[in-house]
Design an enzyme around this catalytic site. Structure first.
Site, PDB file in Angstrom:
ATOM      1  N   CYS A 155      36.086  97.912   9.519  1.00  0.00           N
ATOM      2  CA  CYS A 155      35.496  96.598   9.212  1.00  0.00           C
ATOM      3  C   CYS A 155      36.263  95.886   8.092  1.00  0.00           C
ATOM      4  CB  CYS A 155      34.020  96.747   8.877  1.00  0.00           C
ATOM      5  SG  CYS A 155      33.664  98.059   7.683  1.00  0.00           S
TER       6      CYS A 155
HETATM    7  N1  LIG Z   1      28.870 100.361   9.849  1.00  0.00           N
HETATM    8  C1  LIG Z   1      29.933  99.569   9.895  1.00  0.00           C
HETATM    9  O1  LIG Z   1      29.929  98.443   9.374  1.00  0.00           O
HETATM   10  C2  LIG Z   1      31.167 100.015  10.628  1.00  0.00           C
HETATM   11  C3  LIG Z   1      32.141  99.055  10.934  1.00  0.00           C
HETATM   12  C4  LIG Z   1      33.300  99.461  11.642  1.00  0.00           C
HETATM   13  C5  LIG Z   1      33.463 100.775  12.012  1.00  0.00           C
HETATM   14  N2  LIG Z   1      32.505 101.685  11.685  1.00  0.00           N
HETATM   15  C6  LIG Z   1      32.710 103.069  12.125  1.00  0.00           C
HETATM   16  O2  LIG Z   1      31.987 103.219  13.347  1.00  0.00           O
HETATM   17  C7  LIG Z   1      31.465 104.549  13.433  1.00  0.00           C
HETATM   18  C8  LIG Z   1      29.943 104.460  13.597  1.00  0.00           C
HETATM   19  O3  LIG Z   1      29.430 103.817  12.434  1.00  0.00           O
HETATM   20  P1  LIG Z   1      27.868 103.583  12.241  1.00  0.00           P
HETATM   21  O4  LIG Z   1      27.722 102.648  11.102  1.00  0.00           O
HETATM   22  O5  LIG Z   1      27.236 103.291  13.526  1.00  0.00           O
HETATM   23  O6  LIG Z   1      27.416 105.057  11.777  1.00  0.00           O
HETATM   24  P2  LIG Z   1      25.940 105.632  11.715  1.00  0.00           P
HETATM   25  O7  LIG Z   1      24.962 104.521  11.627  1.00  0.00           O
HETATM   26  O8  LIG Z   1      25.953 106.666  10.658  1.00  0.00           O
HETATM   27  O9  LIG Z   1      25.741 106.332  13.142  1.00  0.00           O
HETATM   28  C9  LIG Z   1      26.564 107.362  13.607  1.00  0.00           C
HETATM   29  C10 LIG Z   1      25.810 108.141  14.681  1.00  0.00           C
HETATM   30  O10 LIG Z   1      26.638 109.187  15.145  1.00  0.00           O
HETATM   31  C11 LIG Z   1      25.809 110.270  15.578  1.00  0.00           C
HETATM   32  N3  LIG Z   1      26.544 111.509  15.292  1.00  0.00           N
HETATM   33  C12 LIG Z   1      27.181 112.250  16.230  1.00  0.00           C
HETATM   34  N4  LIG Z   1      27.800 113.289  15.666  1.00  0.00           N
HETATM   35  C13 LIG Z   1      27.548 113.223  14.355  1.00  0.00           C
HETATM   36  C14 LIG Z   1      27.902 114.037  13.248  1.00  0.00           C
HETATM   37  N5  LIG Z   1      28.661 115.143  13.376  1.00  0.00           N
HETATM   38  N6  LIG Z   1      27.458 113.663  12.012  1.00  0.00           N
HETATM   39  C15 LIG Z   1      26.688 112.576  11.840  1.00  0.00           C
HETATM   40  N7  LIG Z   1      26.322 111.754  12.866  1.00  0.00           N
HETATM   41  C16 LIG Z   1      26.752 112.086  14.114  1.00  0.00           C
HETATM   42  C17 LIG Z   1      24.492 110.134  14.834  1.00  0.00           C
HETATM   43  O11 LIG Z   1      23.476 110.112  15.816  1.00  0.00           O
HETATM   44  P3  LIG Z   1      22.533 111.373  16.164  1.00  0.00           P
HETATM   45  O12 LIG Z   1      22.229 112.072  14.870  1.00  0.00           O
HETATM   46  O13 LIG Z   1      21.356 110.715  16.779  1.00  0.00           O
HETATM   47  O14 LIG Z   1      23.324 112.205  17.110  1.00  0.00           O
HETATM   48  C18 LIG Z   1      24.554 108.788  14.153  1.00  0.00           C
HETATM   49  O15 LIG Z   1      23.453 107.972  14.483  1.00  0.00           O
HETATM   50  C19 LIG Z   1      31.895 105.265  12.160  1.00  0.00           C
HETATM   51  O16 LIG Z   1      33.061 105.997  12.396  1.00  0.00           O
HETATM   52  C20 LIG Z   1      32.166 104.128  11.186  1.00  0.00           C
HETATM   53  O17 LIG Z   1      33.099 104.434  10.190  1.00  0.00           O
HETATM   54  C21 LIG Z   1      31.358 101.342  11.025  1.00  0.00           C
END
Ligand SMILES: NC(=O)c1ccc[n+]([C@@H]2O[C@H](COP(=O)([O-])OP(=O)(O)OC[C@H]3O[C@@H](n4cnc5c(N)ncnc54)[C@H](OP(=O)(O)O)[C@@H]3O)[C@@H](O)[C@H]2O)c1
Length: 341
Positions: A155
């Site tokens: 991001c």
């Molecule tokens: N947030 C932002 O603004 C943003 C922007 C660009 C890119 N990103 C990237 O996009 C990806 C997703 O971001 P997000 O903000 O959606 O993250 P998040 O809200 O923390 O969600 C990640 C999901 O992955 C699942 N998961 C599967 N394996 C996991 C593990 N080993 N440890 C922890 N969670 C696990 C979890 O779901 P369950 O527990 O239900 O399986 C969790 O809900 C990340 O790599 C992040 O760096 C984020």
């Protein structure tokens, strides 16, 4: 209809992907996975009640392989370090599946950078060269069209590259650029952690990881050549959005030359809006828009830019990449104004 599966569906990335795709005319989301939840998706994401009747699919390795075989595209919306291990078997098992990874695991072409910036040895270094960087506006559109694996940008990185690219591509980044990038709390994901949860953030403003944030190598690679950037991210007390202020040394380039550099690349871009004054963050929240203003000065151009970290900074760009990969209208599912407030 393009069939899509979303892995990591309880997080903000999975949630926002589903919100965008339930309104997409050419895509059907067949599954949203979780390791932990099995109930209705709308219980976890109540704003999607009435738009999605899916239940979470309990994720296992076998389920991932099945979903890759049964769908046209699989989104990985999981933390860094997970898809590096879980994604390669899907590429092997499902020859036709395309994959869009929201994490940083396939963004850096040089495997030797992973231990320093992400804290792990990349388990599949040979695959890094096969991933296309998913930022269409900055020189990657054609490569995304033919890609099987797209590494969606970070991001902060997307915002910073979009601010610097028009000048860098013309050699007008003449020296070291300074970038202040301010993000809201959803940038840290859906799980509250010490230092990132609401009571810690809503009355606070601070810089973090100055000059050492993991998005820096991605920015430098995307800008190419000799680009030098001092990058300082900040955490601010709002939920969604990223606002960048970039100070760009442009040498003796004139005001018209600086403005023309932005007009050349962005005037025909469907999601970029050039503004005469500095953009409001809230104007782009909930959208895939990039709001930009460039102010030429004496040897320095100041670029201010706003995106939604969950939109253009993540899920919006991922849907834009899906559209390109499958030959759909690039704006399908994404052409909407923000809420404004
Ligand atoms: N947030 C932002 O603004 C943003 C922007 C660009 C890119 N990103 C990237 O996009 C990806 C997703 O971001 P997000 O903000 O959606 O993250 P998040 O809200 O923390 O969600 C990640 C999901 O992955 C699942 N998961 C599967 N394996 C996991 C593990 N080993 N440890 C922890 N969670 C696990 C979890 O779901 P369950 O527990 O239900 O399986 C969790 O809900 C990340 O790599 C992040 O760096 C984020």
């Amino acid at each position: 209809m393009i069939r899509a599966a979303i892995l990591g569906g309880t997080g903000y990335g999975g949630m926002e992907l589903l919100r965008l795709l339930v309104g997409h005319p050419g895509v059907e989301v067949t599954a949203l996975t979780s390791r932990t939840e099995e109930g209705p998706v709308a219980d976890r994401h109540p704003h999607l009640a009435g738009y999605s009747s899916l239940r979470f699919t309990k994720e296992t390795e076998d389920v991932r392989l099945r979903l890759a075989r049964e769908n046209d595209v699989v989104f990985f919306a999981k933390p860094h370090g997970v898809s590096a291990a879980e994604l390669p078997p899907l590429l092997e098992a499902a020859a036709d599946a395309r994959i869009i990874d929201l994490s940083g695991d396939f963004r850096l072409p040089d495997p030797s950078q992973y231990p320093a910036w992400y804290g792990f040895e990349h388990p599949h270094p040979g695959l890094l060269g096969q991933a296309e960087y998913g930022l269409a506006e900055c020189g990657h559109r054609d490569a995304i069209r033919g890609a099987r694996l797209v590494a969606n940008p970070g991001c902060h990185a997307a915002a910073t590259i979009l601010a610097l690219w028009p000048l860098a591509r013309l050699g007008l980044l003449r020296g070291r650029a300074s970038v202040v990038s301010v993000t809201g709390s959803s940038g840290s994901g859906a799980r509250a952690k010490a230092g990132t949860h609401h009571p810690e953030r809503f009355t606070n403003f601070k810089a973090y990881r100055p000059l050492h944030h993991q998005h820096l190598p991605e920015v430098l690679h995307a800008l190419g050549g000799e680009a030098r950037v001092d990058f300082v991210p900040h955490s601010a007390p709002f939920a969604r959005g990223i606002h960048v202020t970039a100070f760009v040394p442009v040498g003796d380039a004139g005001d018209d030359e600086v403005r023309a550099a932005f007009a050349d690349v962005y005037d025909d871009e469907p999601f970029v809006r050039m503004h005469a004054k500095s953009p409001d963050l809230r104007a782009c929240v909930g959208t895939n828009h990039v709001d930009v203003c460039v102010t030429p000065g004496d040897g320095t151009a100041v670029v201010t830019l706003a995106i939604d970290n969950l939109g253009k900074g993540m899920a919006g760009t991922a849907v834009q990449n899906l559209n390109l990969m499958f030959g759909l209208d690039e704006t399908a599912g994404l052409d909407r104004p923000g809420a404004g407030l």
